[in-house]
Motif scaffolding. Structure first.
Motif, PDB file in Angstrom:
ATOM      1  N   GLN A 180      -8.010  88.983  35.904  1.00 25.63           N
ATOM      2  CA  GLN A 180      -7.539  87.811  35.168  1.00 25.63           C
ATOM      3  C   GLN A 180      -6.086  87.930  34.737  1.00 25.63           C
ATOM      4  N   LEU A 181      -5.486  89.096  34.932  1.00 26.73           N
ATOM      5  CA  LEU A 181      -4.088  89.251  34.551  1.00 26.73           C
ATOM      6  C   LEU A 181      -3.218  88.351  35.411  1.00 26.73           C
ATOM      7  N   PRO A 182      -2.212  87.691  34.814  1.00 30.89           N
ATOM      8  CA  PRO A 182      -1.364  86.781  35.587  1.00 30.89           C
ATOM      9  C   PRO A 182      -0.706  87.462  36.773  1.00 30.89           C
ATOM     10  N   ASN A 183      -0.264  88.697  36.592  1.00 31.71           N
ATOM     11  CA  ASN A 183       0.416  89.379  37.698  1.00 31.71           C
ATOM     12  C   ASN A 183      -0.496  90.362  38.428  1.00 31.71           C
ATOM     13  N   GLY A 184      -1.775  90.395  38.070  1.00 30.93           N
ATOM     14  CA  GLY A 184      -2.728  91.242  38.754  1.00 30.93           C
ATOM     15  C   GLY A 184      -2.510  92.727  38.538  1.00 30.93           C
ATOM     16  N   ARG A 185      -1.739  93.101  37.518  1.00 31.98           N
ATOM     17  CA  ARG A 185      -1.407  94.509  37.311  1.00 31.98           C
ATOM     18  C   ARG A 185      -2.187  95.074  36.133  1.00 31.98           C
ATOM     19  N   ALA A 186      -2.795  96.218  36.343  1.00 27.26           N
ATOM     20  CA  ALA A 186      -3.533  96.872  35.268  1.00 27.26           C
ATOM     21  C   ALA A 186      -2.570  97.420  34.224  1.00 27.26           C
ATOM     22  N   THR A 187      -3.065  97.583  32.990  1.00 29.41           N
ATOM     23  CA  THR A 187      -2.254  98.096  31.898  1.00 29.41           C
ATOM     24  C   THR A 187      -2.818  99.427  31.409  1.00 29.41           C
ATOM     25  N   ALA A 188      -1.999 100.128  30.628  1.00 33.44           N
ATOM     26  CA  ALA A 188      -2.442 101.387  30.039  1.00 33.44           C
ATOM     27  C   ALA A 188      -3.621 101.158  29.106  1.00 33.44           C
ATOM     28  N   GLU A 189      -3.632 100.024  28.425  1.00 36.32           N
ATOM     29  CA  GLU A 189      -4.736  99.719  27.515  1.00 36.32           C
ATOM     30  C   GLU A 189      -6.057  99.585  28.274  1.00 36.32           C
ATOM     31  N   MET A 190      -5.995  98.984  29.465  1.00 30.06           N
ATOM     32  CA  MET A 190      -7.196  98.840  30.277  1.00 30.06           C
ATOM     33  C   MET A 190      -7.709 100.203  30.734  1.00 30.06           C
ATOM     34  N   VAL A 191      -6.801 101.099  31.121  1.00 32.35           N
ATOM     35  CA  VAL A 191      -7.194 102.455  31.508  1.00 32.35           C
ATOM     36  C   VAL A 191      -7.823 103.175  30.322  1.00 32.35           C
ATOM     37  N   ALA A 192      -7.199 103.028  29.138  1.00 30.68           N
ATOM     38  CA  ALA A 192      -7.708 103.686  27.935  1.00 30.68           C
ATOM     39  C   ALA A 192      -9.115 103.193  27.592  1.00 30.68           C
ATOM     40  N   ALA A 193      -9.322 101.877  27.716  1.00 29.39           N
ATOM     41  CA  ALA A 193     -10.634 101.317  27.391  1.00 29.39           C
ATOM     42  C   ALA A 193     -11.703 101.825  28.359  1.00 29.39           C
ATOM     43  N   ARG A 194     -11.378 101.850  29.645  1.00 28.24           N
ATOM     44  CA  ARG A 194     -12.346 102.300  30.640  1.00 28.24           C
ATOM     45  C   ARG A 194     -12.670 103.791  30.463  1.00 28.24           C
ATOM     46  N   ALA A 195     -11.643 104.598  30.118  1.00 31.02           N
ATOM     47  CA  ALA A 195     -11.844 106.045  29.969  1.00 31.02           C
ATOM     48  C   ALA A 195     -12.334 106.428  28.577  1.00 31.02           C
ATOM     49  N   LYS A 196     -12.350 105.418  27.644  1.00 33.78           N
ATOM     50  CA  LYS A 196     -12.745 105.658  26.250  1.00 33.78           C
ATOM     51  C   LYS A 196     -11.846 106.718  25.592  1.00 33.78           C
ATOM     52  N   VAL A 197     -10.545 106.518  25.788  1.00 33.38           N
ATOM     53  CA  VAL A 197      -9.546 107.396  25.174  1.00 33.38           C
ATOM     54  C   VAL A 197      -8.491 106.521  24.517  1.00 33.38           C
ATOM     55  N   SER A 198      -7.539 107.154  23.836  1.00 33.92           N
ATOM     56  CA  SER A 198      -6.472 106.409  23.196  1.00 33.92           C
ATOM     57  C   SER A 198      -5.368 106.055  24.195  1.00 33.92           C
TER      58      SER A 198
END
Length: 344
Positions: A5-23
């Motif tokens: 759903q991201l406008p530019n189709g690019r993942a963010t650090a926040e998305m990685v953090a959420a998936r990995a359950k880390v900060s």
């Protein structure tokens, strides 16, 4: 919002953090090899980042860290044999340390357009390596912010230390040992009349090389070298060798300013003048490029160790970045003679 759903189709650090359950901080540390993070956590974060096709935003990281992880490299040529081999080795070593390379080429007279220097400044490089001393430190530092430039220098024992200059680091390449070994070998085989096929007049490396050769020959009670004009190229060295023998009485031995020039000397001697090497004329080059050991040439040459040069340059960069306030840094390398079949 998902990455789809991201406008530019690019993942963010926040998305990685959420998936990995880390900060968010842990994600940043995972991409910094020197940061403290448990190996298993780093492995998890990097795996999820790969799944999401996430890469850190270098521009954003540079704003936070003050580091761009970019190294500027100023060269006089990019296609000559020595420069291309050095650029390749240096780029490989810098990439292994997490740096990218910005390559800038001087004009044919070894000067550099100040518009190009201003353009380089826009990248905010962590360091700049100048392989051309004609781009003066005083000029270069005007276009750098925090970066301290590095120069490759060929000192001579009689050299007068420069007056106060802007801060820069230096890789000193000592030519005397290699040249002295070469002259001693030639003298041992009875050579008295020694010629020097020069490089470009505007090259400080060429000037330093000729000066050192003159100094060594004088110390060994040999007459000064016969200097014939070259430009580091095969064709010019070939033509200069013909002139040397047809107009100026020839020579017992020939130093060429670089190995490519020595190849031109060898081919002129063998194929145009009908002379034998080393029986009639002995030939020595400089650099020890990869092609010097090829059987067609098998060239005796003064070696600049490429791997040592590259390691020394990387050390200078890392030392400066670890403590930007240090006074001028230096690394020193020596030269040695590699004996092959063109002398003997």
């Amino acid at each position: 919002m998902s990455d789809q759903q991201l406008p530019n189709g690019r993942a963010t650090a926040e998305m990685v953090a959420a998936r990995a359950k880390v900060s968010r901080v842990a994600v940043s540390r995972a991409f910094n090899p020197g940061a403290s993070l448990k190996p298993e956590k780093r492995e998890l974060i990097l795996r999820i980042a790969q799944e999401l096709n996430y890469t850190p935003d270098r521009a954003a990281r540079a704003l936070v860290s003050g580091r761009s992880h970019l190294i500027g490299v100023i060269v006089p040529d990019v296609c000559s044999h020595w420069e291309s081999q050095e650029i390749d080795a240096l780029t490989t070593a810098l990439q292994a340390e997490g740096f990218a390379t910005l390559l800038f080429k001087t004009r044919t007279d070894y000067s550099m357009d100040e518009k190009l220097l201003a353009y380089m400044r826009g990248f905010n490089p962590d360091s700049v390596i100048a392989f051309v001393e004609n781009v003066k430190p005083a000029t270069l530092v005007r276009f750098l912010d925090r970066a301290v430039p590095i120069y490759v220098h060929y000192p001579h024992p009689d050299e007068v230390p420069p007056a106060a200059e802007p801060l820069y680091d230096r890789l000193n390449v000592l030519q005397r040992n290699g040249i002295e070994q070469a002259v001693a070998l030639l003298q041992g085989y009875g050579a008295q009349r020694i010629a020097y096929v020069s490089g470009l007049d505007k090259s400080r490396a060429n000037t330093a090389r000729e000066k050192m050769l003159r100094s060594v020959m004088a110390a060994r009670d040999l007459p000064p070298p016969i200097v014939v004009a070259g430009d580091f190229s095969y064709d010019m060295a070939y033509a200069a060798t013909l002139d040397l023998f047809r107009l100026h009485g020839g020579a017992d031995a020939i130093f060429a300013a670089n190995d490519v020039g020595a190849f031109g000397v060898l081919d002129a001697l063998r194929h145009e003048l009908g002379l034998r090497v080393p029986e009639d004329v002995k030939v020595v080059g400089f650099d020890d490029i990869a092609q010097s050991h090829w059987k067609s040439y098998n060239l005796t040459t003064v070696k600049f160790d490429l791997d040592e040069r590259v390691r020394a340059l990387v050390r200078l960069i890392l030392r400066r970045l670890s403590d930007p306030g240090m006074p001028a840094l230096e690394e020193t390398l020596n030269t040695r003679l590699v004996v092959r079949s063109t002398v003997g």
